[in-house]
Design a protein around this motif. Structure first.
Motif, mmCIF file in Angstrom:
data_model
loop_
_atom_site.group_PDB
_atom_site.id
_atom_site.type_symbol
_atom_site.label_atom_id
_atom_site.label_comp_id
_atom_site.label_asym_id
_atom_site.label_seq_id
_atom_site.Cartn_x
_atom_site.Cartn_y
_atom_site.Cartn_z
ATOM 1 N N TYR A 124 1.771 -2.125 8.283
ATOM 2 C CA TYR A 124 2.334 -1.943 6.937
ATOM 3 C C TYR A 124 3.211 -3.133 6.557
ATOM 4 O O TYR A 124 3.094 -3.670 5.447
ATOM 5 C CB TYR A 124 3.143 -0.653 6.888
ATOM 6 C CG TYR A 124 3.870 -0.416 5.576
ATOM 7 C CD1 TYR A 124 3.268 0.321 4.559
ATOM 8 C CD2 TYR A 124 5.141 -0.932 5.351
ATOM 9 C CE1 TYR A 124 3.921 0.536 3.354
ATOM 10 C CE2 TYR A 124 5.805 -0.732 4.160
ATOM 11 C CZ TYR A 124 5.187 0.002 3.162
ATOM 12 O OH TYR A 124 5.844 0.207 1.966
ATOM 13 N N GLU A 125 4.088 -3.555 7.451
ATOM 14 C CA GLU A 125 4.997 -4.660 7.153
ATOM 15 C C GLU A 125 4.236 -5.964 6.928
ATOM 16 O O GLU A 125 4.617 -6.777 6.079
ATOM 17 C CB GLU A 125 6.016 -4.828 8.287
ATOM 18 C CG GLU A 125 7.046 -3.716 8.353
ATOM 19 C CD GLU A 125 7.920 -3.635 7.096
ATOM 20 O OE1 GLU A 125 8.236 -4.700 6.526
ATOM 21 O OE2 GLU A 125 8.257 -2.505 6.695
ATOM 22 N N ALA A 126 3.162 -6.181 7.680
ATOM 23 C CA ALA A 126 2.353 -7.381 7.500
ATOM 24 C C ALA A 126 1.718 -7.410 6.108
ATOM 25 O O ALA A 126 1.737 -8.441 5.414
ATOM 26 C CB ALA A 126 1.274 -7.464 8.585
ATOM 27 N N TYR A 127 1.167 -6.273 5.688
ATOM 28 C CA TYR A 127 0.565 -6.199 4.358
ATOM 29 C C TYR A 127 1.638 -6.277 3.261
ATOM 30 O O TYR A 127 1.429 -6.904 2.218
ATOM 31 C CB TYR A 127 -0.246 -4.918 4.208
ATOM 32 C CG TYR A 127 -1.548 -4.936 4.957
ATOM 33 C CD1 TYR A 127 -2.516 -5.886 4.683
ATOM 34 C CD2 TYR A 127 -1.825 -3.995 5.946
ATOM 35 C CE1 TYR A 127 -3.724 -5.911 5.364
ATOM 36 C CE2 TYR A 127 -3.026 -4.006 6.636
ATOM 37 C CZ TYR A 127 -3.970 -4.966 6.342
ATOM 38 O OH TYR A 127 -5.168 -5.002 7.022
ATOM 39 N N LYS A 128 2.778 -5.661 3.508
ATOM 40 C CA LYS A 128 3.870 -5.682 2.531
ATOM 41 C C LYS A 128 4.276 -7.112 2.205
ATOM 42 O O LYS A 128 4.479 -7.463 1.030
ATOM 43 C CB LYS A 128 5.063 -4.898 3.078
ATOM 44 C CG LYS A 128 6.312 -4.951 2.194
ATOM 45 C CD LYS A 128 7.460 -4.182 2.852
ATOM 46 C CE LYS A 128 8.745 -4.303 2.046
ATOM 47 N NZ LYS A 128 9.848 -3.549 2.692
ATOM 48 N N GLU A 129 4.391 -7.954 3.219
ATOM 49 C CA GLU A 129 4.783 -9.342 2.998
ATOM 50 C C GLU A 129 3.792 -10.062 2.084
ATOM 51 O O GLU A 129 4.186 -10.801 1.177
ATOM 52 C CB GLU A 129 4.887 -10.072 4.341
ATOM 53 C CG GLU A 129 5.312 -11.521 4.208
ATOM 54 C CD GLU A 129 5.370 -12.244 5.542
ATOM 55 O OE1 GLU A 129 6.043 -13.295 5.614
ATOM 56 O OE2 GLU A 129 4.739 -11.768 6.517
ATOM 57 N N VAL A 130 2.512 -9.843 2.321
ATOM 58 C CA VAL A 130 1.480 -10.493 1.508
ATOM 59 C C VAL A 130 1.514 -9.969 0.072
ATOM 60 O O VAL A 130 1.419 -10.734 -0.897
ATOM 61 C CB VAL A 130 0.085 -10.273 2.125
ATOM 62 C CG1 VAL A 130 -0.977 -10.968 1.280
ATOM 63 C CG2 VAL A 130 0.045 -10.784 3.549
ATOM 64 N N VAL A 131 1.654 -8.654 -0.077
ATOM 65 C CA VAL A 131 1.667 -8.040 -1.414
ATOM 66 C C VAL A 131 2.841 -8.559 -2.241
ATOM 67 O O VAL A 131 2.676 -8.922 -3.416
ATOM 68 C CB VAL A 131 1.712 -6.504 -1.305
ATOM 69 C CG1 VAL A 131 2.027 -5.867 -2.656
ATOM 70 C CG2 VAL A 131 0.396 -5.970 -0.751
ATOM 71 N N ILE A 132 4.006 -8.618 -1.653
ATOM 72 C CA ILE A 132 5.180 -9.093 -2.389
ATOM 73 C C ILE A 132 4.994 -10.551 -2.811
ATOM 74 O O ILE A 132 5.281 -10.926 -3.962
ATOM 75 C CB ILE A 132 6.453 -8.909 -1.544
ATOM 76 C CG1 ILE A 132 6.777 -7.421 -1.409
ATOM 77 C CG2 ILE A 132 7.633 -9.644 -2.181
ATOM 78 C CD1 ILE A 132 7.932 -7.122 -0.477
ATOM 79 N N ALA A 133 4.498 -11.379 -1.904
ATOM 80 C CA ALA A 133 4.263 -12.783 -2.240
ATOM 81 C C ALA A 133 3.221 -12.917 -3.345
ATOM 82 O O ALA A 133 3.380 -13.723 -4.281
ATOM 83 C CB ALA A 133 3.827 -13.548 -1.000
ATOM 84 N N GLY A 134 2.139 -12.132 -3.256
ATOM 85 C CA GLY A 134 1.089 -12.204 -4.265
ATOM 86 C C GLY A 134 1.545 -11.713 -5.624
ATOM 87 O O GLY A 134 1.208 -12.303 -6.657
ATOM 88 N N LYS A 135 2.306 -10.634 -5.617
ATOM 89 C CA LYS A 135 2.837 -10.103 -6.877
ATOM 90 C C LYS A 135 3.745 -11.130 -7.544
ATOM 91 O O LYS A 135 3.628 -11.390 -8.752
ATOM 92 C CB LYS A 135 3.598 -8.815 -6.609
ATOM 93 C CG LYS A 135 4.288 -8.214 -7.827
ATOM 94 C CD LYS A 135 5.215 -7.069 -7.443
ATOM 95 C CE LYS A 135 6.410 -7.563 -6.643
ATOM 96 N NZ LYS A 135 7.386 -6.471 -6.361
#
Length: 271
Positions: A124-135
């Motif tokens: 979850y934390e790995a995906y969260k980092e990518v999502v925040i950066a992409g957003k």
């Protein structure tokens, strides 16, 4: 025009392969494709722009494998890779009506417990980092694709839904028997994804459009969301050290027409 205004109202088209296009432009075996967002920006831009010029509505960022678990020990941070990737894609679609950029998320590369040693929270934390950066970089939607484990898929969807307000697309990969790597099927994953609030669900990779058609019909039967299909161009095989596929562009287009006739409203290609 906002992407959400089109969703469910008209047929939309994703782009196609990124990996094989990068290979054609010199990506070597073992080289990390996502680093080209920094080292070969012009090449990645040209691939995105070619798809946009061909009429695609949705361009996937070159971030399929961009996560902290894969990039640990490399010269680049996940934020650098993702920010550059979204910037390249946004530049490539600039000025085009009804053309948008999807933040592309693939598997972490590790199996979650109990099949492997990765904790759900770490995924979850790995995906969260990518999502925040992409957003923050300006992505218009999130596409979670090529998922073979329903538990990892859940981590990715939750990370996208809880850390952005972007539409979330999620697609799974099946074997020829209609099973995911860890045993889920169309019916179970449809229930999972609809329960998590995915905006679009579907199928991608692994199989060609002809092989995927029966599973598309199953998904249409049990789903209440728009359906996405991004198949490969048939089944892959190796010839002379290169990956090639079974069907040509015209055959792929005809097969995708059949997909559309059977309920797919978002269509594209993979790999």
């Amino acid at each position: 025009m906002k992407f959400i205004d089109l969703l469910g109202k008209e047929r939309l088209f994703f782009d196609g392969a990124m990996g094989t296009m990068l290979q054609k432009n010199g990506l070597s075996a073992g080289e990390i494709p996502e680093t080209w967002n920094i080292t070969h920006r012009d090449t990645v831009y040209a691939i995105h722009k070619a798809y946009a010029d061909a009429g695609c509505n949705i361009i996937k960022s070159n971030t399929f494998g961009a996560n902290a678990l894969k990039f640990k020990g490399t010269d680049y941070t996940v934020e650098e890779i993702v920010t550059s990737a979204i910037d390249i894609a946004k530049t490539a679609v600039s000025g085009k009506d009804k053309t948008f950029v999807a933040l592309d998320l693939g598997p972490t590369g590790k199996l979650l417990k109990p099949y492997g040693d990765l904790e759900f929270e770490d995924a979850y934390e790995a995906y969260k980092e990518v999502v925040i950066a992409g957003k923050e970089a300006g992505a218009d939607l999130v596409i979670i694709e090529t998922m073979g484990d329903g538990y990892e898929l859940k981590a990715a969807v939750l990370a996208a839904k809880e850390n952005s307000n972007l539409p979330v697309f999620a697609t799974i990969t099946l074997d020829e028997k209609g099973k995911m790597l860890t045993g889920g099927n169309v019916e179970s994953v449809t229930a999972l994804l609809e329960g998590l609030g995915a905006d679009v669900i579907g199928l991608n990779c692994g199989l060609g459009p002809i092989q995927l058609l029966p599973f598309l019909k199953d998904m249409v039967r049990v789903s209440s969301t728009p359906i996405l299909v991004n198949p490969n161009a048939g089944l892959p095989r190796s010839e002379g050290g290169k990956t090639v596929y079974d069907i040509n562009a015209d055959e792929f287009a005809e097969a995708m027409k059949e997909m559309a006739r059977n309920g797919a409203t978002v269509l594209g290609g993979c790999c």
